[in-house]
Design a protein around this motif. Structure first.
Motif, PDB file in Angstrom:
ATOM      1  N   TYR A  33       0.848  -1.191   0.000  1.00  0.00           N
ATOM      2  CA  TYR A  33       0.000   0.000   0.000  1.00  0.00           C
ATOM      3  C   TYR A  33       0.885   1.242   0.000  1.00  0.00           C
ATOM      4  O   TYR A  33       1.724   1.422   0.892  1.00  0.00           O
ATOM      5  CB  TYR A  33      -0.921   0.001   1.211  1.00  0.00           C
ATOM      6  N   SER A  35       0.608   4.540   0.689  1.00  0.00           N
ATOM      7  CA  SER A  35       0.623   5.463   1.828  1.00  0.00           C
ATOM      8  C   SER A  35       1.350   4.864   3.022  1.00  0.00           C
ATOM      9  O   SER A  35       2.092   5.564   3.726  1.00  0.00           O
ATOM     10  CB  SER A  35      -0.810   5.830   2.224  1.00  0.00           C
ATOM     11  N   ALA A  38       4.985   4.967   2.351  1.00  0.00           N
ATOM     12  CA  ALA A  38       5.488   6.331   2.490  1.00  0.00           C
ATOM     13  C   ALA A  38       5.724   6.683   3.958  1.00  0.00           C
ATOM     14  O   ALA A  38       6.736   7.302   4.306  1.00  0.00           O
ATOM     15  CB  ALA A  38       4.509   7.311   1.857  1.00  0.00           C
ATOM     16  N   THR A  39       4.790   6.306   4.841  1.00  0.00           N
ATOM     17  CA  THR A  39       4.961   6.619   6.261  1.00  0.00           C
ATOM     18  C   THR A  39       6.145   5.858   6.854  1.00  0.00           C
ATOM     19  O   THR A  39       6.873   6.389   7.695  1.00  0.00           O
ATOM     20  CB  THR A  39       3.693   6.274   7.052  1.00  0.00           C
ATOM     21  N   ARG A  42       9.210   7.671   5.653  1.00  0.00           N
ATOM     22  CA  ARG A  42       9.354   8.943   6.355  1.00  0.00           C
ATOM     23  C   ARG A  42       9.848   8.713   7.786  1.00  0.00           C
ATOM     24  O   ARG A  42      10.666   9.493   8.295  1.00  0.00           O
ATOM     25  CB  ARG A  42       8.023   9.683   6.367  1.00  0.00           C
ATOM     26  N   SER A 111       3.155   5.685  11.679  1.00  0.00           N
ATOM     27  CA  SER A 111       3.197   4.578  10.734  1.00  0.00           C
ATOM     28  C   SER A 111       2.484   3.346  11.293  1.00  0.00           C
ATOM     29  O   SER A 111       1.719   2.676  10.588  1.00  0.00           O
ATOM     30  CB  SER A 111       4.653   4.236  10.402  1.00  0.00           C
ATOM     31  N   LEU A 114      -1.297   3.990  11.179  1.00  0.00           N
ATOM     32  CA  LEU A 114      -1.845   3.808   9.839  1.00  0.00           C
ATOM     33  C   LEU A 114      -1.901   2.326   9.472  1.00  0.00           C
ATOM     34  O   LEU A 114      -2.862   1.875   8.827  1.00  0.00           O
ATOM     35  CB  LEU A 114      -0.991   4.564   8.823  1.00  0.00           C
TER      36      LEU A 114
END
Length: 315
Positions: A33, A35, A38-39, A42, A111, A114
């Motif tokens: 996934y 997103s 990405a988390t 990051r 993270s 999510l």
């Protein structure tokens, strides 16, 4: 040509479809996934900012040559070497590093939060698709039974008998089931597209049979509230804001600068440079926060506002 290619691609995806269990699907979603990826990236980036936040400033080194008068009208040159090291006021490096550590922990907690939210959404979507398949299957079985009953009523049809009404009723129910089948088929297509979207695949990719292994009811586990990633993210945000406020207050105090200098004379032709000797020097200075009304004061106000905002969000 484009239509034929799309049809061929759809057939390829359908043929490649495999049975998909819930655990396997959740694993694919967590790994693909965008997103969530990405988390995680990051959070890793924030961890790499911790060490630089508490590191020393790089020393300044310079060298050059000067022309200076040494004896009367004679001129000679001097090599100059200079190195400077800034020593921050005590507590500045610690506050900056603590703020970076808190932000790294907060990013990691976001993270994890999510990931939990995505797991719940993916599980709900999977169950919807699973029950949709079951409803479609049962609806098809019921349609076949009614079709068989309608054919039986038609074969026993007699003028003035009740079989005619049975046949008409069966035809009406068959029409209702056909409409329901169309609705379930449309919902199935939408759910399959959403399943593929969460695991980062094109909508046309085939999804095989879904399987859920229902387990016996287990005792619910109630984890401690303070260990929840959502709460950890708020706590680290408050802590990072407090560290920023401390660093902003300490910015009012000057940093120290240690400077060392060395001069090496370079004699004119025919002269002995060693006889002139080397000179060295040592200095200690401070960086004065002269423009505090444009920098430090605003930084303190911003840090206090961020701390207040983070506290309000947590409450």
């Amino acid at each position: 040509m484009l239509f034929l290619f799309s049809l061929w691609a759809g057939l390829q995806f359908s043929c490649a479809a495999e049975n998909l269990s819930l655990d396997k699907y959740i694993e694919q979603v967590k790994a693909n996934y965008p997103s969530l990826m990405a988390t995680r990236t990051r959070a890793e980036a924030m961890e790499n900012r911790v060490s630089p936040a508490g590191a020393w400033d790089d020393p300044f080194f310079a060298m050059g040559i000067d022309q200076i008068p040494t004896r009367g009208k004679d001129m000679t040159s001097v090599w100059r070497y200079q190195i400077s090291q800034t020593i921050p006021f005590p507590g500045k490096r610690g506050a900056t590093k603590r703020a970076a550590e808190d932000r790294a922990l907060g990013s990691k907690a976001q993270s994890e939060s999510l990931e939990r939210e995505l797991t719940i959404v993916a599980t709900q979507l999977y169950y919807r698709a699973f029950y949709n398949d079951a409803a479609f299957s049962y609806n098809e079985r019921l349609r076949r039974l009614l079709q068989s009953a309608a054919e039986s009523s038609k074969s026993r049809y007699k003028t003035g008998g009740s079989s005619h009404h049975e046949w008409l009723l069966a035809q009406s129910e068959l029409a209702i089931l056909e409409v329901e089948n169309l609705r379930l088929a449309r919902e199935k297509k939408l759910l399959r597209a959403r399943l593929n979207e969460l695991r980062g695949l094109p909508q046309e990719v085939g999804v095989g049979a879904l399987h859920v292994a229902f387990k016996a009811k287990e005792k619910a586990v109630k984890p401690a509230l303070q260990n929840q990633p959502e709460l950890i993210a708020y706590d680290t945000a408050i802590s990072a804001a407090d560290a920023d406020a401390r660093a902003a207050i300490l910015a009012y105090f000057p940093d120290f600068v240690v400077q060392g200098m060395l001069m090496n004379p370079r004699a004119m032709p025919g002269e002995n440079a060693n006889a002139m000797g080397n000179n060295w020097g040592f200095m200690v200075g401070v960086n004065v926060p002269l423009y505090f009304f444009q920098k430090q004061s605003n930084l303190v106000a911003a840090a206090n506002l961020e701390s207040e905002a983070a506290t309000l969000e947590r409450n």
